[in-house]
Write an enzyme that holds these catalytic residues in place. Structure first.
Site, PDB file in Angstrom:
ATOM      1  N   ASP A 252      -4.829   4.670   3.009  1.00  0.00           N
ATOM      2  CA  ASP A 252      -4.480   3.703   4.050  1.00  0.00           C
ATOM      3  C   ASP A 252      -3.562   4.347   5.094  1.00  0.00           C
ATOM      4  OD1 ASP A 252      -5.828   1.570   2.638  1.00  0.00           O
ATOM      5  OD2 ASP A 252      -4.127   1.565   1.262  1.00  0.00           O
ATOM      6  N   HIS A 280      -2.301  -2.769  -1.972  1.00  0.00           N
ATOM      7  CA  HIS A 280      -3.550  -2.167  -1.489  1.00  0.00           C
ATOM      8  C   HIS A 280      -4.606  -3.269  -1.423  1.00  0.00           C
ATOM      9  CE1 HIS A 280      -6.629   0.802  -0.744  1.00  0.00           C
ATOM     10  NE2 HIS A 280      -7.314   0.369  -1.790  1.00  0.00           N
TER      11      HIS A 280
END
Length: 563
Positions: A252, A280
């Site tokens: 990410d 997440h």
């Protein structure tokens, strides 16, 4: 992502170079392995969601004495001949060998990662390694193939390779544990279901790490939902410092850096101080407030505040879904690279003034985030495998509000998995809405589809079967038997299984080991003329499907006889 399955019976063996070529053929005739019998917790194969547990059924993790003798698997072949590195001129200056355990080792992420580890690009050109690969009963032959490829690659730093399905043997003396294997989310599966199914896997692996791994093992959890999986794992490993557990949010971070670089018109090495806060999931918070581009605050370089607050965050969160739509599979290579980046961030001193993102334990954090979670936060390292949280970060109302949403989600996930951490009765009150990232979903492969998704009615979505020619069906059958059963993904996706149940309004059901006659179930309702015609078509397919079943049985027998 690879599927990890725990089994009550375990197998482990080290691979001889001379044995790999004939191993598969011998295993097809018999599978007799030496079992290393030791007292260990019973493994449950149940995959049902358990959100209510009686108080007397809750078992807190039990610490295992650290003074127990550990047994090292016997080495074979070339690995034994070259084990004493001090005897060779070219290797006597090398460091002491380290042991790396990888779960889900037969999956696509591992297929990219293992060769990076063996080549020396991760731990350095003078660091010999031993790889211990954990799979499942279904992936054992694939593990053999992975080990054969590693052996054929002639990596000088790769001194040992072992494979198995028992975490208590594979994790023996592990100094790094990269936990990639997890069950992907199928259609109709709620996040609570996935938390329970994968939570049981990670609870068992945490117990195994606690029992046999190095007391200072570094654990990176990749399998989703990775934050809560990491929390479950660390709670079941009380002998290992909680600070040693990480949930992977580096991909990410890398995606966020790329998008900022694109918007600013610079190369991505100019972007620093990027933080991913939280879970997440789609509640993750890419932090542009503290990030910098070429040393300047992002907001001074990119003055489009609306893009930063809306488009930027949305792009980062949905990047995996766009990739799946373009390529037909979830990100594997970039995930492997992000695992490498995460490891390097811990074994290499962080550049002055910079930091990196990792999902770590929140106890003692300086940000006011609830304790007892695994939460992605900014970290720095001295290169010794440890880290410290960054204190010199700034917050505004926008950032705090979004961090709070991710915190609430993780607290709800923690309550939903309390029965796996020994912290109480599990109560699933997850926030409304689907916050799972596309990469957590089960993805279809490029295989012949046996449905026609274009034939649909508003209230009925029928399953239209085709009669394959023998050669075509044999190819489909071969593909189908060698992979895990795939679930139906719904009306907008191709279906890659050979069986389904059709209900009014949507596809439901899962594929099995051989094709079966699809059934139709509808709630009482008034069917339109078009729906009636579709129902009639399904009934007419019944006779034709029997032909498919007969051929299926013959093809299966032929494959078994051929083996």
């Amino acid at each position: 992502m690879a599927v990890a399955e725990l089994s009550p019976s375990y197998q482990t063996r080290l691979l001889k170079p001379s044995q790999l070529s004939s191993l598969s053929s011998r295993l097809s005739n018999h599978r007799k392995f030496k079992l290393n019998l030791q007292c260990r917790p019973q493994t449950s194969r149940s995959t049902g969601i358990c959100c209510s547990v009686a108080p007397n059924e809750i078992q807190a993790p039990v610490a295992v004495p650290t003074g127990e003798q550990s047994t090292k698997p016997e080495c074979y072949g070339v690995f034994c001949l070259t084990y004493d590195l001090k005897k060779e001129e070219t290797t006597k200056s090398w460091k002491k060998m380290i042991t790396i355990a990888i779960s889900g080792a037969a999956g696509t992420i591992s297929n990219h990662l293992l060769f990076k580890l063996a080549s020396g690009v991760v731990f350095g050109p003078d660091q010999p390694i031993a790889l211990k690969l954990l799979g499942s009963e279904r992936s054992f032959e694939a593990l053999e193939g992975v080990a054969m490829e590693l052996e054929d690659s002639l990596y000088p730093l790769l001194r040992e390779v072992s494979i198995g399905i028992d975490p208590y043997e594979v994790f023996q003396d592990a100094e790094w544990a990269l936990l990639i294997g997890a069950k992907p989310r199928g259609p109709g599966m709620e996040r609570a279901d996935l938390l329970d199914i994968n939570g049981k896997i990670y609870a068992e692996q945490g117990k195994a790490l606690n029992a046999v791994a190095s007391r200072n093992v570094k654990v990176i959890v990749v399998g989703n939902p990775c934050n809560t999986n990491a929390l479950i794992c660390l709670k079941n490993a009380p002998n290992i410092p909680a600070k040693n557990f990480h949930a992977l949010t580096r991909l990410d971070e890398n995606r966020a850096k790329c998008q900022l670089a694109l918007k600013a018109g610079v190369f991505y090495d100019k972007v620093s101080n990027m933080t991913i806060w939280g879970n997440h999931s789609t509640t993750q918070v890419p932090d542009f407030l503290n990030a910098r581009i070429d040393g300047f605050p992002v907001k001074e370089v990119i003055k489009d505040q609306k893009w930063l607050e809306e488009e930027f965050t949305d792009i980062v969160r949905k990047r995996g879904g766009v990739l799946i739509k373009k390529w037909g599979r979830s990100s594997a290579a970039s995930t492997a690279v992000s695992i490498v980046d995460a490891i390097k961030s811990l074994i290499t001193p962080t550049p002055p003034g910079d930091w990196f993102s990792s999902g770590v334990y929140t106890n003692g954090n300086p940000y006011g985030i609830a304790e007892g979670l695994v939460f992605s936060m900014p970290c720095r390292s001295k290169g010794d495998g440890d880290y410290e949280l960054v204190k010199d970060v700034i917050f505004d109302d926008y950032l705090r509000k979004r961090i709070k949403l991710s915190e609430e989600e993780l607290l709800a996930e923690k309550r939903c998995t309390a029965h796996l951490t020994g912290e109480g009765i599990a109560v699933c009150d997850l926030p409304a809405g689907d916050t799972m990232l596309p990469g957590e979903m089960r993805v279809t492969r490029n295989a012949p589809a046996i449905t026609d998704p274009s034939v649909r009615a508003p209230s009925l979505r029928p399953l239209t079967l085709e009669i394959f020619k023998p050669a075509e069906y044999s190819r489909q059958k071969s593909w189908f038997l060698k992979r895990d059963p795939f679930c139906l993904l719904g009306p907008e996706e191709q279906v890659t299984s050979a069986v389904a149940t059709v209900r009014a309004g949507n596809f439901v059901g899962v594929s099995e080991q051989r094709a079966k006659q699809p059934t139709f179930t509808a709630e009482p309702q008034v069917l339109s003329a078009e729906d009636k015609q579709l129902l009639k078509t399904l009934q007419e397919e019944e006779a034709r499907q029997k032909m498919v079943e007969e051929f299926n049985e013959k093809a299966t027998l032929a494959e078994v006889e051929a083996k």
